[in-house]
Design a protein around this motif. Structure first.
Motif, PDB file in Angstrom:
ATOM      1  N   ASN A 149       0.851  -1.194   0.000  1.00 63.61           N
ATOM      2  CA  ASN A 149       0.000   0.000   0.000  1.00 63.61           C
ATOM      3  C   ASN A 149       0.891   1.249   0.000  1.00 63.61           C
ATOM      4  N   PRO A 150       1.546   1.537  -1.134  1.00 63.40           N
ATOM      5  CA  PRO A 150       2.502   2.641  -1.174  1.00 63.40           C
ATOM      6  C   PRO A 150       1.861   4.000  -0.925  1.00 63.40           C
ATOM      7  N   PRO A 151       2.524   4.850  -0.138  1.00 65.36           N
ATOM      8  CA  PRO A 151       1.998   6.206   0.117  1.00 65.36           C
ATOM      9  C   PRO A 151       1.825   7.004  -1.169  1.00 65.36           C
ATOM     10  N   VAL A 152       2.747   6.820  -2.100  1.00 70.01           N
ATOM     11  CA  VAL A 152       2.652   7.449  -3.423  1.00 70.01           C
ATOM     12  C   VAL A 152       2.508   6.322  -4.430  1.00 70.01           C
ATOM     13  N   THR A 153       1.380   6.293  -5.126  1.00 73.23           N
ATOM     14  CA  THR A 153       1.087   5.143  -5.986  1.00 73.23           C
ATOM     15  C   THR A 153       1.659   5.261  -7.384  1.00 73.23           C
ATOM     16  N   SER A 154       2.032   6.476  -7.804  1.00 79.00           N
ATOM     17  CA  SER A 154       2.536   6.651  -9.162  1.00 79.00           C
ATOM     18  C   SER A 154       3.390   7.913  -9.238  1.00 79.00           C
ATOM     19  N   ALA A 155       4.085   8.070 -10.336  1.00 84.33           N
ATOM     20  CA  ALA A 155       4.896   9.267 -10.569  1.00 84.33           C
ATOM     21  C   ALA A 155       4.911   9.554 -12.060  1.00 84.33           C
ATOM     22  N   THR A 156       5.330  10.748 -12.418  1.00 79.93           N
ATOM     23  CA  THR A 156       5.314  11.181 -13.811  1.00 79.93           C
ATOM     24  C   THR A 156       6.720  11.537 -14.272  1.00 79.93           C
ATOM     25  N   SER A 157       7.030  11.152 -15.504  1.00 80.20           N
ATOM     26  CA  SER A 157       8.308  11.520 -16.111  1.00 80.20           C
ATOM     27  C   SER A 157       8.052  12.030 -17.521  1.00 80.20           C
ATOM     28  N   VAL A 158       9.091  12.529 -18.160  1.00 79.09           N
ATOM     29  CA  VAL A 158       8.976  13.097 -19.506  1.00 79.09           C
ATOM     30  C   VAL A 158       9.740  12.215 -20.480  1.00 79.09           C
ATOM     31  N   LEU A 159       9.119  11.901 -21.618  1.00 77.85           N
ATOM     32  CA  LEU A 159       9.797  11.099 -22.635  1.00 77.85           C
ATOM     33  C   LEU A 159      10.958  11.895 -23.227  1.00 77.85           C
ATOM     34  N   LYS A 160      12.142  11.291 -23.261  1.00 75.31           N
ATOM     35  CA  LYS A 160      13.320  11.985 -23.779  1.00 75.31           C
ATOM     36  C   LYS A 160      13.455  11.859 -25.290  1.00 75.31           C
ATOM     37  N   GLU A 161      12.644  10.977 -25.885  1.00 73.72           N
ATOM     38  CA  GLU A 161      12.662  10.794 -27.339  1.00 73.72           C
ATOM     39  C   GLU A 161      11.341  10.189 -27.775  1.00 73.72           C
ATOM     40  N   ASP A 162      11.061  10.248 -29.070  1.00 73.95           N
ATOM     41  CA  ASP A 162       9.848   9.611 -29.590  1.00 73.95           C
ATOM     42  C   ASP A 162       9.878   8.132 -29.214  1.00 73.95           C
ATOM     43  N   THR A 163       8.746   7.640 -28.712  1.00 77.35           N
ATOM     44  CA  THR A 163       8.699   6.263 -28.208  1.00 77.35           C
ATOM     45  C   THR A 163       7.480   5.543 -28.766  1.00 77.35           C
ATOM     46  N   THR A 164       7.693   4.359 -29.320  1.00 74.95           N
ATOM     47  CA  THR A 164       6.597   3.562 -29.870  1.00 74.95           C
ATOM     48  C   THR A 164       6.231   2.465 -28.882  1.00 74.95           C
ATOM     49  N   ILE A 165       4.944   2.400 -28.550  1.00 73.90           N
ATOM     50  CA  ILE A 165       4.448   1.389 -27.628  1.00 73.90           C
ATOM     51  C   ILE A 165       3.230   0.709 -28.239  1.00 73.90           C
ATOM     52  N   GLU A 166       2.814  -0.389 -27.638  1.00 73.90           N
ATOM     53  CA  GLU A 166       1.629  -1.099 -28.101  1.00 73.90           C
ATOM     54  C   GLU A 166       0.465  -0.800 -27.170  1.00 73.90           C
ATOM     55  N   MET A 167      -0.639  -0.336 -27.730  1.00 77.34           N
ATOM     56  CA  MET A 167      -1.849  -0.042 -26.963  1.00 77.34           C
ATOM     57  C   MET A 167      -3.038  -0.681 -27.663  1.00 77.34           C
ATOM     58  N   LEU A 168      -3.737  -1.563 -26.930  1.00 80.93           N
ATOM     59  CA  LEU A 168      -4.915  -2.249 -27.473  1.00 80.93           C
ATOM     60  C   LEU A 168      -4.616  -2.928 -28.806  1.00 80.93           C
ATOM     61  N   GLY A 169      -3.420  -3.543 -28.878  1.00 82.05           N
ATOM     62  CA  GLY A 169      -3.067  -4.280 -30.081  1.00 82.05           C
ATOM     63  C   GLY A 169      -2.536  -3.447 -31.224  1.00 82.05           C
ATOM     64  N   LYS A 170      -2.399  -2.141 -31.012  1.00 80.47           N
ATOM     65  CA  LYS A 170      -1.898  -1.261 -32.071  1.00 80.47           C
ATOM     66  C   LYS A 170      -0.641  -0.541 -31.601  1.00 80.47           C
TER      67      LYS A 170
END
Length: 248
Positions: A149-170
């Motif tokens: 049960n972490p006190p901080v559940t998430s954090a935010t960072s900035v992409l340093k370059e264009d990044t390709t990921i898969e979302m919903l099969g695309k």
């Protein structure tokens, strides 16, 4: 250090009690006429006034002067506000949340923000067994409590370059400079890292792999994590002092 008055301490509790307002979506804030925004602004102003009362401005002036020119704040109070925001939100708020979680677990209670089925207390049949476990190794108990049960559940960072990921099969390309959020609470329950991740077990051998403090706190390579919490040791020490007062 300085011991604050009871009234000042009550002001500083706002960094915990107003925690939800810090992450409340902007559109939702507007729907409640920015009442939450107003409370947070007042908290920040009151915190700066406490700094001024104890004549601590010089510390921030020295800190500001030590920064490269492009990072210096003008006026210096901007730097003070930013630093106190971090100390208040992460330091006071996060450490308070940690202490609350440990306190609840010692009583075999599930904090209200957690779903009951997500934490398995089967190794401990009573509050007395929980207290005994804490006394055996308080730091491990605190770390395991905050893993599930972490006190901080998430954090935010900035992409340093264009990044390709898969979302919903695309495949989707995210541009450089886009904000991304990584979820510490999910990483802390990764079954590929933690054996039986939902089981509360302060004796687990993989405990220091948790990302609760934004890095593997306690591992030999913890310095390799560029955003690991600089106050991690102080936070655990304060939480331990608070809980020790009740159970030792």
């Amino acid at each position: 250090g300085q011991w604050v008055t009871d009234d000042e301490a009550m002001i500083l509790t706002g960094w915990r009690s107003l925690a939800a307002m810090f992450v409340f979506p902007r559109i939702a804030q507007r729907m409640i006429f920015n009442i939450g925004v107003g409370k947070v602004k007042k908290l920040r102003k009151d915190t700066i006034q406490i700094v001024e009362k104890y004549s601590l401005q010089t510390l921030f002036m020295q800190m500001n002067a030590s920064l490269p020119v492009k990072y210096r704040r003008d006026p210096v109070v901007k730097l003070c506000d930013e630093v106190m925001y971090v100390i208040g939100f992460a330091g006071i708020g996060g450490t308070s949340a940690c202490s609350e979680t440990v306190s609840a677990f010692l009583q075999l209670k599930i904090p209200k923000e957690c779903a009951k089925e997500t934490i398995n207390f089967s190794n401990y049949e009573s509050a007395a067994a929980m207290v005994a476990c804490y006394r055996e190794d308080p730091v491990a108990y605190i770390k395991e409590s905050c893993r599930v049960n972490p006190p901080v559940t998430s954090a935010t960072s900035v992409l340093k370059e264009d990044t390709t990921i898969e979302m919903l099969g695309k495949e989707v390309t995210l541009p450089e400079g886009m904000l991304r959020q990584y979820t510490l609470s999910m990483a802390n329950r990764d079954p590929d890292v933690f054996e039986d991740p939902e089981l509360f077990n302060p004796q687990r051998g993989d405990l220091n792999k948790a990302f609760t403090w934004n890095g593997a706190f306690g591992m030999t390579n913890e310095a390799d994590y560029p955003r690991i919490c600089p106050g991690r040791n102080l936070s655990v020490s304060i939480a331990k002092a608070v809980i020790d007062r009740a159970v030792m």
